[in-house]
Design a protein around this motif. Structure first.
Motif, PDB file in Angstrom:
ATOM      1  N   ILE B  53     -68.750 -49.377-117.851  1.00 57.53           N
ATOM      2  CA  ILE B  53     -69.992 -49.403-118.635  1.00 57.53           C
ATOM      3  C   ILE B  53     -70.079 -48.141-119.486  1.00 57.53           C
ATOM      4  O   ILE B  53     -70.359 -48.191-120.688  1.00 57.53           O
ATOM      5  N   GLY B  54     -69.807 -47.019-118.846  1.00 58.62           N
ATOM      6  CA  GLY B  54     -69.865 -45.754-119.589  1.00 58.62           C
ATOM      7  C   GLY B  54     -68.845 -45.716-120.716  1.00 58.62           C
ATOM      8  O   GLY B  54     -69.145 -45.304-121.833  1.00 58.62           O
ATOM      9  N   TRP B  55     -67.663 -46.226-120.413  1.00 55.78           N
ATOM     10  CA  TRP B  55     -66.603 -46.248-121.419  1.00 55.78           C
ATOM     11  C   TRP B  55     -66.994 -47.159-122.591  1.00 55.78           C
ATOM     12  O   TRP B  55     -66.749 -46.866-123.761  1.00 55.78           O
ATOM     13  N   SER B  56     -67.610 -48.277-122.231  1.00 58.37           N
ATOM     14  CA  SER B  56     -68.034 -49.217-123.271  1.00 58.37           C
ATOM     15  C   SER B  56     -69.081 -48.581-124.191  1.00 58.37           C
ATOM     16  O   SER B  56     -69.016 -48.719-125.420  1.00 58.37           O
ATOM     17  N   VAL B  57     -70.028 -47.882-123.586  1.00 50.49           N
ATOM     18  CA  VAL B  57     -71.053 -47.205-124.398  1.00 50.49           C
ATOM     19  C   VAL B  57     -70.377 -46.170-125.309  1.00 50.49           C
ATOM     20  O   VAL B  57     -70.683 -46.067-126.507  1.00 50.49           O
ATOM     21  N   TRP B  58     -69.430 -45.433-124.752  1.00 46.53           N
ATOM     22  CA  TRP B  58     -68.712 -44.418-125.530  1.00 46.53           C
ATOM     23  C   TRP B  58     -67.933 -45.071-126.686  1.00 46.53           C
ATOM     24  O   TRP B  58     -67.977 -44.627-127.827  1.00 46.53           O
ATOM     25  N   LEU B  59     -67.230 -46.187-126.364  1.00 47.02           N
ATOM     26  CA  LEU B  59     -66.449 -46.886-127.397  1.00 47.02           C
ATOM     27  C   LEU B  59     -67.320 -47.397-128.534  1.00 47.02           C
ATOM     28  O   LEU B  59     -66.883 -47.468-129.676  1.00 47.02           O
ATOM     29  N   SER B  60     -68.575 -47.738-128.198  1.00 43.05           N
ATOM     30  CA  SER B  60     -69.441 -48.349-129.208  1.00 43.05           C
ATOM     31  C   SER B  60     -69.778 -47.383-130.343  1.00 43.05           C
ATOM     32  O   SER B  60     -70.280 -47.802-131.379  1.00 43.05           O
ATOM     33  N   PHE B  61     -69.500 -46.110-130.155  1.00 44.56           N
ATOM     34  CA  PHE B  61     -69.773 -45.126-131.213  1.00 44.56           C
ATOM     35  C   PHE B  61     -68.495 -44.684-131.948  1.00 44.56           C
ATOM     36  O   PHE B  61     -68.515 -43.728-132.706  1.00 44.56           O
ATOM     37  N   PHE B  62     -67.400 -45.415-131.697  1.00 46.20           N
ATOM     38  CA  PHE B  62     -66.125 -45.042-132.316  1.00 46.20           C
ATOM     39  C   PHE B  62     -65.512 -46.223-133.055  1.00 46.20           C
ATOM     40  O   PHE B  62     -65.829 -47.380-132.762  1.00 46.20           O
ATOM     41  N   ASP B  63     -64.639 -45.895-133.981  1.00 43.61           N
ATOM     42  CA  ASP B  63     -63.833 -46.938-134.614  1.00 43.61           C
ATOM     43  C   ASP B  63     -62.672 -47.219-133.665  1.00 43.61           C
ATOM     44  O   ASP B  63     -61.681 -46.482-133.641  1.00 43.61           O
ATOM     45  N   ALA B  64     -62.816 -48.264-132.869  1.00 44.26           N
ATOM     46  CA  ALA B  64     -61.836 -48.528-131.811  1.00 44.26           C
ATOM     47  C   ALA B  64     -61.188 -49.887-132.044  1.00 44.26           C
ATOM     48  O   ALA B  64     -61.513 -50.872-131.392  1.00 44.26           O
ATOM     49  N   ARG B  65     -60.293 -49.947-132.981  1.00 48.03           N
ATOM     50  CA  ARG B  65     -59.566 -51.195-133.235  1.00 48.03           C
ATOM     51  C   ARG B  65     -58.156 -51.049-132.686  1.00 48.03           C
ATOM     52  O   ARG B  65     -57.465 -50.083-132.954  1.00 48.03           O
ATOM     53  N   TYR B  66     -57.770 -52.032-131.904  1.00 53.85           N
ATOM     54  CA  TYR B  66     -56.441 -52.044-131.284  1.00 53.85           C
ATOM     55  C   TYR B  66     -56.243 -50.846-130.352  1.00 53.85           C
ATOM     56  O   TYR B  66     -55.120 -50.444-130.086  1.00 53.85           O
ATOM     57  N   THR B  67     -57.302 -50.225-129.891  1.00 50.61           N
ATOM     58  CA  THR B  67     -57.166 -49.128-128.947  1.00 50.61           C
ATOM     59  C   THR B  67     -58.463 -48.972-128.154  1.00 50.61           C
ATOM     60  O   THR B  67     -59.530 -49.309-128.652  1.00 50.61           O
ATOM     61  N   VAL B  68     -58.337 -48.481-126.920  1.00 50.85           N
ATOM     62  CA  VAL B  68     -59.537 -48.168-126.145  1.00 50.85           C
ATOM     63  C   VAL B  68     -59.645 -46.661-125.945  1.00 50.85           C
ATOM     64  O   VAL B  68     -60.455 -46.186-125.156  1.00 50.85           O
ATOM     65  N   ALA B 295     -71.933 -55.544-126.497  1.00 55.48           N
ATOM     66  CA  ALA B 295     -72.129 -55.593-125.041  1.00 55.48           C
ATOM     67  C   ALA B 295     -73.310 -54.731-124.619  1.00 55.48           C
ATOM     68  O   ALA B 295     -74.092 -55.115-123.744  1.00 55.48           O
ATOM     69  N   VAL B 296     -73.464 -53.578-125.255  1.00 56.64           N
ATOM     70  CA  VAL B 296     -74.606 -52.694-124.943  1.00 56.64           C
ATOM     71  C   VAL B 296     -75.908 -53.396-125.309  1.00 56.64           C
ATOM     72  O   VAL B 296     -76.882 -53.414-124.528  1.00 56.64           O
ATOM     73  N   ILE B 297     -75.914 -54.021-126.489  1.00 52.67           N
ATOM     74  CA  ILE B 297     -77.132 -54.723-126.934  1.00 52.67           C
ATOM     75  C   ILE B 297     -77.467 -55.861-125.970  1.00 52.67           C
ATOM     76  O   ILE B 297     -78.619 -56.036-125.566  1.00 52.67           O
ATOM     77  N   LEU B 298     -76.450 -56.620-125.594  1.00 52.32           N
ATOM     78  CA  LEU B 298     -76.683 -57.753-124.692  1.00 52.32           C
ATOM     79  C   LEU B 298     -77.191 -57.274-123.325  1.00 52.32           C
ATOM     80  O   LEU B 298     -78.115 -57.861-122.753  1.00 52.32           O
ATOM     81  N   SER B 299     -76.612 -56.198-122.829  1.00 54.00           N
ATOM     82  CA  SER B 299     -77.052 -55.667-121.529  1.00 54.00           C
ATOM     83  C   SER B 299     -78.508 -55.227-121.589  1.00 54.00           C
ATOM     84  O   SER B 299     -79.303 -55.517-120.683  1.00 54.00           O
ATOM     85  N   LEU B 300     -78.855 -54.537-122.669  1.00 52.98           N
ATOM     86  CA  LEU B 300     -80.246 -54.088-122.817  1.00 52.98           C
ATOM     87  C   LEU B 300     -81.188 -55.276-122.906  1.00 52.98           C
ATOM     88  O   LEU B 300     -82.279 -55.267-122.332  1.00 52.98           O
ATOM     89  N   LEU B 301     -80.736 -56.312-123.615  1.00 50.54           N
ATOM     90  CA  LEU B 301     -81.575 -57.496-123.766  1.00 50.54           C
ATOM     91  C   LEU B 301     -81.807 -58.170-122.415  1.00 50.54           C
ATOM     92  O   LEU B 301     -82.928 -58.565-122.083  1.00 50.54           O
ATOM     93  N   ILE B 302     -80.733 -58.292-121.630  1.00 51.88           N
ATOM     94  CA  ILE B 302     -80.870 -58.924-120.309  1.00 51.88           C
ATOM     95  C   ILE B 302     -81.810 -58.093-119.432  1.00 51.88           C
ATOM     96  O   ILE B 302     -82.671 -58.631-118.725  1.00 51.88           O
ATOM     97  N   CYS B 303     -81.686 -56.772-119.501  1.00 46.29           N
ATOM     98  CA  CYS B 303     -82.599 -55.904-118.731  1.00 46.29           C
ATOM     99  C   CYS B 303     -84.042 -56.127-119.163  1.00 46.29           C
ATOM    100  O   CYS B 303     -84.950 -56.250-118.335  1.00 46.29           O
ATOM    101  N   LEU B 304     -84.232 -56.203-120.472  1.00 43.85           N
ATOM    102  CA  LEU B 304     -85.588 -56.382-121.003  1.00 43.85           C
ATOM    103  C   LEU B 304     -86.187 -57.709-120.542  1.00 43.85           C
ATOM    104  O   LEU B 304     -87.330 -57.762-120.071  1.00 43.85           O
TER     105      LEU B 304
END
Lengths: 421, 321
Positions: B53-68, B295-304
């Motif tokens: 989850i933390g990694w996903s949040v971190w990735l969401s602020f980067f240009d991460a194409r073909y790499t994690v 994924a972050v948006i969807l998680s927040l939506l489900i929480c809401l």
């Protein structure tokens, strides 16, 4: 007291059971389907990824070739299902990434450093390859993949059905729509374009006289001809004369072989199975032209072999690729002609492939030569997905083709900007 | 004076552990016990849930194409892309509508089945198993059966064969979005495969309602049937209903398997939020940055949605409140 405690479970018996399970696990790992090619090679361990070809014998053939390689032990991961790309891309991010894999030329993979430069192994035989194949794998003068097979895609048709309905082979999309209407009965649909029409998305562009991406790396598909093609496809889709929701898709010959349709879009790989089922009652023709500036087209699919540039054994992987897909001409011909039919990308092999020299296979080769269109390495998967949504929106869902293309343009331009700045 | 004597009568053995002496070893160290029992699970949770989850949040602020493991920080660019230049918002809207339909429908069907099975006087275990068994079927296997055997568009399909007896032409249930027959395929599958599980939850709750309540209601003049159901049974099922609705809501937003296998990715309809994210991140686009933003948006939506549902339905409140 639990039932468990009634058993005579001693410490020794538990250890014995655990040891037995470990032994069973070890034996299972040595079992039949562990993905190994059975190579007798020593030294490096290499892994190659292949999608599951539909033709019988292909998996065994690939493993047989790998087993014959002596300088490394090559294991084969034969990925079934329709998610080969996902499985491959996910694996490429991990330490279990394949050293060698088949895929299509993609500029993004080159830019992100995922595929190794293979110029040094291809250059000595470069002139023996189809120049269009070399071009479609070249970026800034370097060649990033070895073409294994060319797969022309065209229409197959039942000659008897067209004769009975007094229908000529269509040369324009309008004629195809009319032919589908005449050929449709209560049991047979006129034409099958694949269940979601995406099989024809590239050839639609070519047949309308357009390109996917032009020479300046700008959008080339958004033309009046393509809009006209989309409009006519919508007419065909709603006519009730097109086969939909078939049990298998365009890549499988079953729809034509089982009499579900009179004309089917398919690949040359299906030709042996269709000839076996239908005999001489089988013909082929290119995708008809669309509009006044269009031209008949054949889409050339195919697969290429790449080396994972981030792998642990890049040199050994390149050596293996050179051995199999450049040096071993017998295997290359076997791979191209012994199962489904494919066209060998090596001119010398294509010239000696006797199975492709006469009859319908020869006609397929001629269509490929006269009308073939090759992939553009810059037209990547994201762009293709965006155009697939155009077909979904404007042909299958009655959206406005211009609006759907505009939406597609936005996505493709974002992608082009990422690739070319 | 008492005449009783304790002589000859066995006395209880004295406690082995003195009150003044602390226990030693595992039994005497609650902290060690806590970590021994929860440690492995917490470790697994951290590695397989919190880190991704933390990694996903971190990735969401980067240009991460073909790499994690990207290096180019892009701020909220991925969020902008996924919300303005993708089908993700449409999928959220579609699945809000889908949830609005499937949640009450599954709730009503599973409650109905539970009431039915609960009233049975014989073969209750048999029918309970019959309704529960579909839960054990894989979504993928069920989707392929629905798609290729029952709702195939050709004349061999079961549904088309039956329709053919009445002179109805073959229907392409999945390729043709108008009329949207694909919803019939998906909804029927989802009801078939889900209802049994929730029926079991309701059945357990029904069997926990004290019989005295019904007896008291009968004495007070309540008529059996609807009146008893409405004023006794339904209020007693409130906690279970809340939990069931919560689970159904989350399941609706997380729908993937049957949609992926029935409708496929090459459509612009019935694409679930997870399918859109799959296409973006794990599909051929390989854009892990944009996919993570979604994924972050969807998680927040489900929480809401969960919090709102809890607020309106009183999640966690007992039947007596």
């Amino acid at each position: 007291m639990s039932a468990l405690s009634n058993n005579n479970w001693s410490r020794r018996s538990i250890f014995r059971a655990a040891a037995g399970m470990a032994a069973a696990g070890t034996l299972a790992a040595c079992g039949s389907n562990n993905g190994r090619g059975g190579g007798s090679g020593s030294g490096e361990q290499l892994t190659q990824y292949f999608h599951a070809y539909g033709e019988a014998g292909t998996e065994q053939a690939i493993k047989r070739y790998a087993a014959a390689y002596k300088k490394a032990n090559v294991s084969t991961n034969w990925i079934t299902g329709n998610n080969f790309e996902s499985a491959l891309f996910a694996a490429l991010l991990t330490s279990k990434a394949p050293d060698v894999f088949e895929f299509h030329p993609q500029l993004q993979m080159v830019k992100s450093g995922q595929v190794a430069d293979l110029s040094d192994i291809i250059d000595p035989v470069k002139d023996d390859f189809n120049p269009a194949d070399i071009k479609s794998h070249t970026v800034d003068g370097k060649i990033y993949g070895v073409r294994m097979i060319d797969d022309p895609q065209f229409f197959y048709y039942r000659k008897s059905m067209l004769e009975k309905a007094k229908v000529d082979v269509p040369t324009t999309l309008e004629e195809l729509v009319e032919a589908a209407a005449k050929l449709t009965t209560n049991k047979v649909k006129g034409v099958f374009l694949g269940n979601d029409f995406t099989a024809i998305q590239n050839v639609l562009i070519f047949s309308a006289g357009a390109e996917t991406i032009d020479a300046n790396n700008k959008i080339g598909y958004h033309t009046d001809g393509v809009v006209e093609g989309l409009t006519q496809l919508r007419k065909l889709f709603t006519s009730g004369n097109v086969l939909l929701d078939a049990p298998t898709d365009f890549w499988d010959p079953s729809s034509l072989n089982q009499g579900l349709c009179a004309i089917q879009w398919g690949g040359m790989w299906s030709m042996p199975a269709m000839q076996k089922a239908l005999g001489d009652d089988l013909g082929i023709f290119p995708f008809p032209k669309i509009g006044s500036s269009g031209k008949q087209s054949v889409y050339n699919g195919g697969w290429s072999m790449f080396v994972n540039a981030k792998g642990k054994n890049v040199d050994a992987a390149k050596e293996y690729v050179k051995w199999l897909w450049i040096d071993q001409k017998k295997y290359q011909e076997d791979w191209a002609t012994s199962y489904g039919f494919h066209i060998p990308p090596r001119t010398s092999i294509a010239a000696s492939a006797t199975k492709l020299k006469s009859g319908l296979p020869a006609e397929g080769v001629k269509l490929f030569t006269d009308y073939g269109h090759f992939d553009n390495i810059s037209y990547d998967q994201t762009m293709q997905t965006a155009f697939a949504e155009v077909l979904a929106s404007s042909v299958r869902k009655n959206g406005n083709p211009e609006a759907a293309l505009d939406t597609c343009d936005k996505k493709v331009n974002v992608e082009l900007k990422k690739l070319f700045g | 004076m008492s005449t009783t004597t304790t002589r000859g009568v066995a006395q209880p053995a004295p406690a082995k552990v003195s009150k003044t002496r602390p226990r030693r070893g595992l039994r005497g160290n609650p902290t060690l016990n806590f970590w021994l029992f929860t440690g492995p699970f917490l470790f697994g949770l951290a590695i397989f849930v919190f880190v991704p989850i933390g990694w996903s949040v971190w990735l969401s602020f980067f240009d991460a194409r073909y790499t994690v493991t990207p290096s180019h920080f892009t701020g909220f660019e991925n969020y902008k892309q996924i919300l303005t230049n993708s089908e993700f918002p449409d999928s959220l809207l579609t699945f809000t509508v889908f949830a609005a339909f499937i949640v009450p429908t599954t709730w009503a069907l599973s409650l109905g089945l539970a009431l039915l099975v609960n009233r049975l006087r014989f073969m209750r275990a048999f029918f309970r198993s019959v309704f529960f068994l579909p839960t054990a079927v894989s979504y993928v296997a069920a989707a392929l059966i629905w798609k290729m055997s029952i709702f195939s568009g050709v004349r061999f399909g079961l549904a088309n064969t039956v329709l053919g007896w009445f002179g109805v032409d073959n229907i392409a249930y999945l390729s043709n979005p108008s009329p949207p027959w694909y919803w019939l395929v998906i909804v029927s599958l989802r009801l078939w495969i889900q209802s049994g599980f929730y029926m079991i939850l309701f059945l357990a709750a029904l069997q926990n309602i004290p019989a005295e309540l019904y007896e008291a209601a009968a004495i007070d003049g309540a008529k059996p049937g609807w009146q008893t159901f409405r004023h006794i049974t339904l209020p007693q099922l409130r906690a279970t209903s809340t939990a069931v609705i919560l689970l159904l809501l989350v399941a609706a937003y997380q729908a993937f398997d049957e949609f992926f296998n029935i409708v496929g990715q090459k459509a612009t309809w019935a694409q679930t939020p997870l399918m859109e994210l799959y296409k973006t991140a794990l599909g051929t686009s390989q854009d892990y940055g944009a996919g993570s933003a979604g994924a972050v948006i969807l998680s927040l939506l489900i929480c809401l949605v969960t919090l709102l549902q809890g607020k309106f339905m009183g999640f966690g409140r007992g039947e007596d409140k």
